[in-house]
Design a protein around this motif. Sequence first.
Motif, PDB file in Angstrom:
ATOM      1  N   LEU A  10     -28.254   9.746 -25.333  1.00 18.52           N
ATOM      2  CA  LEU A  10     -27.326  10.746 -24.826  1.00 18.52           C
ATOM      3  C   LEU A  10     -27.245  10.699 -23.304  1.00 18.52           C
ATOM      4  N   ARG A  11     -26.089  11.030 -22.817  1.00 23.17           N
ATOM      5  CA  ARG A  11     -25.843  11.066 -21.383  1.00 23.17           C
ATOM      6  C   ARG A  11     -26.797  12.052 -20.719  1.00 23.17           C
ATOM      7  N   TRP A  12     -27.149  11.776 -19.498  1.00 26.10           N
ATOM      8  CA  TRP A  12     -28.011  12.624 -18.678  1.00 26.10           C
ATOM      9  C   TRP A  12     -29.429  12.765 -19.241  1.00 26.10           C
ATOM     10  N   ALA A  13     -29.815  11.872 -20.154  1.00 23.97           N
ATOM     11  CA  ALA A  13     -31.160  11.911 -20.742  1.00 23.97           C
ATOM     12  C   ALA A  13     -31.433  13.241 -21.448  1.00 23.97           C
ATOM     13  N   VAL A  14     -30.394  13.791 -22.067  1.00 24.71           N
ATOM     14  CA  VAL A  14     -30.528  15.045 -22.811  1.00 24.71           C
ATOM     15  C   VAL A  14     -31.465  14.823 -23.992  1.00 24.71           C
TER      16      VAL A  14
END
Length: 86
Positions: A10-14
């Motif tokens: 996932l984007r932003w290391a969510v």
Amino acid sequence: TTERPVQEDLRWAVDRQVADNICSFNRHNAERRGYWQTVQPFVKEAYSVGEPNATLNFYDSVTGKPLFAALQDPDRTWGPFLFQTE
């Protein structure tokens, strides 16, 4: 609710488990209050786009399809967007 889990990276290391609980098994609320402020890659990008004419794009965590672009409306500035997010 969806039958499919969220994407692997996932984007932003969510946190994938948090995202999966919100997107795939949620019947009440979204993430806990203030969670977005703990995701440092997101915070860094969010504040870097707080410039005039900047947008921040959000995508569906299951399909990867675009959901919305924050700040596309010239009358909605970064300050009120963050205030509403909190």
